[in-house]
Design a protein around this motif. Sequence first.
Motif, PDB file in Angstrom:
ATOM      1  N   MET A   1       0.858 -16.105  40.772  1.00  0.00           N
ATOM      2  CA  MET A   1       0.912 -15.881  42.196  1.00  0.00           C
ATOM      3  C   MET A   1      -0.269 -16.534  42.925  1.00  0.00           C
ATOM      4  SD  MET A   1       2.068 -11.965  42.517  1.00  0.00           S
ATOM      5  CE  MET A   1       2.943 -11.686  44.000  1.00  0.00           C
ATOM      6  N   VAL A   2      -1.491 -16.251  42.481  1.00  0.00           N
ATOM      7  CA  VAL A   2      -2.666 -16.846  43.095  1.00  0.00           C
ATOM      8  C   VAL A   2      -3.167 -17.920  42.147  1.00  0.00           C
ATOM      9  CG1 VAL A   2      -5.022 -16.426  43.849  1.00  0.00           C
ATOM     10  CG2 VAL A   2      -3.263 -14.748  44.334  1.00  0.00           C
ATOM     11  N   ASP A   3      -3.408 -19.122  42.677  1.00  0.00           N
ATOM     12  CA  ASP A   3      -3.753 -20.237  41.826  1.00  0.00           C
ATOM     13  C   ASP A   3      -5.173 -20.183  41.283  1.00  0.00           C
ATOM     14  OD1 ASP A   3      -1.224 -21.298  42.150  1.00  0.00           O
ATOM     15  OD2 ASP A   3      -1.803 -22.382  43.956  1.00  0.00           O
ATOM     16  N   LYS A   4      -6.149 -19.941  42.140  1.00  0.00           N
ATOM     17  CA  LYS A   4      -7.540 -19.982  41.709  1.00  0.00           C
ATOM     18  C   LYS A   4      -8.284 -18.748  42.166  1.00  0.00           C
ATOM     19  CE  LYS A   4      -8.866 -24.707  41.080  1.00  0.00           C
ATOM     20  NZ  LYS A   4      -9.822 -25.731  41.421  1.00  0.00           N
ATOM     21  N   ALA A   5      -9.222 -18.320  41.318  1.00  0.00           N
ATOM     22  CA  ALA A   5     -10.077 -17.209  41.696  1.00  0.00           C
ATOM     23  C   ALA A   5     -11.275 -17.753  42.443  1.00  0.00           C
ATOM     24  CB  ALA A   5     -10.545 -16.455  40.453  1.00  0.00           C
ATOM     25  N   GLY A   6     -11.572 -17.165  43.573  1.00  0.00           N
ATOM     26  CA  GLY A   6     -12.739 -17.558  44.330  1.00  0.00           C
ATOM     27  C   GLY A   6     -13.724 -16.417  44.340  1.00  0.00           C
ATOM     28  N   LYS A   7     -14.778 -16.596  45.080  1.00  0.00           N
ATOM     29  CA  LYS A   7     -15.739 -15.513  45.245  1.00  0.00           C
ATOM     30  C   LYS A   7     -15.098 -14.440  46.116  1.00  0.00           C
ATOM     31  CE  LYS A   7     -19.507 -17.759  43.653  1.00  0.00           C
ATOM     32  NZ  LYS A   7     -20.560 -17.336  42.844  1.00  0.00           N
ATOM     33  N   GLY A   8     -15.461 -13.220  45.867  1.00  0.00           N
ATOM     34  CA  GLY A   8     -14.916 -12.135  46.669  1.00  0.00           C
ATOM     35  C   GLY A   8     -13.662 -11.541  46.045  1.00  0.00           C
ATOM     36  N   HIS A   9     -12.923 -10.837  46.862  1.00  0.00           N
ATOM     37  CA  HIS A   9     -11.750 -10.097  46.385  1.00  0.00           C
ATOM     38  C   HIS A   9     -10.579 -10.403  47.307  1.00  0.00           C
ATOM     39  CE1 HIS A   9      -9.248  -6.816  45.033  1.00  0.00           C
ATOM     40  NE2 HIS A   9      -9.335  -6.197  46.176  1.00  0.00           N
ATOM     41  N   ARG A  10      -9.434 -10.667  46.707  1.00  0.00           N
ATOM     42  CA  ARG A  10      -8.222 -10.964  47.474  1.00  0.00           C
ATOM     43  C   ARG A  10      -7.057 -10.205  46.848  1.00  0.00           C
ATOM     44  NH1 ARG A  10      -5.429 -16.878  48.121  1.00  0.00           N
ATOM     45  NH2 ARG A  10      -3.741 -16.186  49.444  1.00  0.00           N
TER      46      ARG A  10
ATOM     47  N   ILE B   1       1.887  -7.831  42.890  1.00  0.00           N
ATOM     48  CA  ILE B   1       0.558  -7.931  43.475  1.00  0.00           C
ATOM     49  C   ILE B   1      -0.227  -8.972  42.683  1.00  0.00           C
ATOM     50  CG2 ILE B   1      -1.632  -6.766  43.918  1.00  0.00           C
ATOM     51  CD1 ILE B   1      -0.158  -4.177  44.230  1.00  0.00           C
ATOM     52  N   ALA B   2      -0.899  -9.861  43.399  1.00  0.00           N
ATOM     53  CA  ALA B   2      -1.825 -10.812  42.795  1.00  0.00           C
ATOM     54  C   ALA B   2      -3.220 -10.483  43.313  1.00  0.00           C
ATOM     55  CB  ALA B   2      -1.443 -12.240  43.163  1.00  0.00           C
ATOM     56  N   LEU B   3      -4.172 -10.337  42.398  1.00  0.00           N
ATOM     57  CA  LEU B   3      -5.530  -9.964  42.769  1.00  0.00           C
ATOM     58  C   LEU B   3      -6.526 -10.971  42.232  1.00  0.00           C
ATOM     59  CD1 LEU B   3      -4.579  -6.601  41.509  1.00  0.00           C
ATOM     60  CD2 LEU B   3      -5.897  -6.585  43.587  1.00  0.00           C
ATOM     61  N   THR B   4      -7.600 -11.192  42.997  1.00  0.00           N
ATOM     62  CA  THR B   4      -8.763 -11.921  42.512  1.00  0.00           C
ATOM     63  C   THR B   4      -9.969 -11.005  42.683  1.00  0.00           C
ATOM     64  OG1 THR B   4      -9.292 -12.912  44.644  1.00  0.00           O
ATOM     65  CG2 THR B   4      -7.779 -14.139  43.227  1.00  0.00           C
ATOM     66  N   GLY B   5     -11.056 -11.355  42.037  1.00  0.00           N
ATOM     67  CA  GLY B   5     -12.271 -10.558  42.143  1.00  0.00           C
ATOM     68  C   GLY B   5     -12.215  -9.268  41.345  1.00  0.00           C
ATOM     69  N   VAL B   6     -11.463  -9.263  40.246  1.00  0.00           N
ATOM     70  CA  VAL B   6     -11.356  -8.076  39.393  1.00  0.00           C
ATOM     71  C   VAL B   6     -12.344  -8.212  38.237  1.00  0.00           C
ATOM     72  CG1 VAL B   6      -9.839  -6.725  37.897  1.00  0.00           C
ATOM     73  CG2 VAL B   6      -8.936  -7.760  39.991  1.00  0.00           C
TER      74      VAL B   6
ATOM     75  N   ASP C   1      -2.345 -10.150  37.851  1.00  0.00           N
ATOM     76  CA  ASP C   1      -1.039 -10.086  38.509  1.00  0.00           C
ATOM     77  C   ASP C   1      -0.320  -8.853  37.988  1.00  0.00           C
ATOM     78  OD1 ASP C   1      -1.589 -12.451  39.780  1.00  0.00           O
ATOM     79  OD2 ASP C   1       0.015 -13.595  38.844  1.00  0.00           O
ATOM     80  N   LEU C   2       0.220  -8.051  38.897  1.00  0.00           N
ATOM     81  CA  LEU C   2       0.918  -6.813  38.549  1.00  0.00           C
ATOM     82  C   LEU C   2       2.349  -6.868  39.053  1.00  0.00           C
ATOM     83  CD1 LEU C   2      -1.816  -4.322  39.785  1.00  0.00           C
ATOM     84  CD2 LEU C   2      -1.544  -5.227  37.483  1.00  0.00           C
ATOM     85  N   GLN C   3       3.212  -6.082  38.409  1.00  0.00           N
ATOM     86  CA  GLN C   3       4.582  -5.942  38.883  1.00  0.00           C
ATOM     87  C   GLN C   3       5.011  -4.496  38.721  1.00  0.00           C
ATOM     88  OE1 GLN C   3       6.933  -8.534  36.475  1.00  0.00           O
ATOM     89  NE2 GLN C   3       6.857  -7.218  34.680  1.00  0.00           N
ATOM     90  N   GLY C   4       6.036  -4.099  39.452  1.00  0.00           N
ATOM     91  CA  GLY C   4       6.559  -2.742  39.411  1.00  0.00           C
ATOM     92  C   GLY C   4       6.877  -2.278  40.822  1.00  0.00           C
ATOM     93  N   HIS C   5       7.127  -0.999  40.961  1.00  0.00           N
ATOM     94  CA  HIS C   5       7.418  -0.404  42.270  1.00  0.00           C
ATOM     95  C   HIS C   5       6.123   0.199  42.798  1.00  0.00           C
ATOM     96  CE1 HIS C   5      11.644  -1.053  41.494  1.00  0.00           C
ATOM     97  NE2 HIS C   5      11.488  -0.472  40.313  1.00  0.00           N
ATOM     98  N   ILE C   6       5.471  -0.464  43.762  1.00  0.00           N
ATOM     99  CA  ILE C   6       4.173  -0.048  44.262  1.00  0.00           C
ATOM    100  C   ILE C   6       4.360   1.008  45.340  1.00  0.00           C
ATOM    101  CG2 ILE C   6       2.106  -0.795  45.512  1.00  0.00           C
ATOM    102  CD1 ILE C   6       3.667  -3.438  43.578  1.00  0.00           C
ATOM    103  N   GLY C   7       3.693   2.153  45.157  1.00  0.00           N
ATOM    104  CA  GLY C   7       3.780   3.245  46.116  1.00  0.00           C
ATOM    105  C   GLY C   7       2.536   3.400  46.964  1.00  0.00           C
ATOM    106  N   ALA C   8       1.350   3.058  46.397  1.00  0.00           N
ATOM    107  CA  ALA C   8       0.103   3.242  47.143  1.00  0.00           C
ATOM    108  C   ALA C   8      -0.995   2.361  46.583  1.00  0.00           C
ATOM    109  CB  ALA C   8      -0.339   4.701  47.079  1.00  0.00           C
TER     110      ALA C   8
END
Length: 92
Positions: free
Chosen positions: A1-10, A19-24, A64-71
Motif C-alpha cells: 500500500m505505501v511504497d516507502k517509509a519516511g520519517k514520522g508516522h503515516r 491499513i498501511a502504516l509507516t513509522g512503526v 500493512d493490516l487487513q480485516g474489519h476495522i472498528g476503531a
Amino acid sequence: MVDKAGKGHRLVMENREQIALTGVHKVQSFDPKEIILETELGILSIKGDQLGIKLLNLEEGLVDLQGHIGALIYHRNSSGSSRRGFLNRVLR
C-alpha cells in the motif's frame, strides 16, 4: 500500500478493510480482534474483527493490516507527561 517509509508516522486506511502504516517501531500485541503497535507518535490500538498482518517490516517501520476495522485509538503517554507537569508545578 505505501511504497516507502519516511520519517514520522503515516496511516492510510481504505474502506475500513486495509491499513498501511509507516513509522512503526514494534508490534506489542496481536490477535484477530486487536493489534497494538508502538509508533513514532505513541501507542496505537487497532480494534476490529478478523485482523491480520499482510506486511511487517520493522527495519523500515512498515506495517500493512487487513480485516474489519472498528476503531483506531492513540493512547496518551501519561507516565512521562504527568511527571513533567508535576515537576513544573513544584518548581514554579
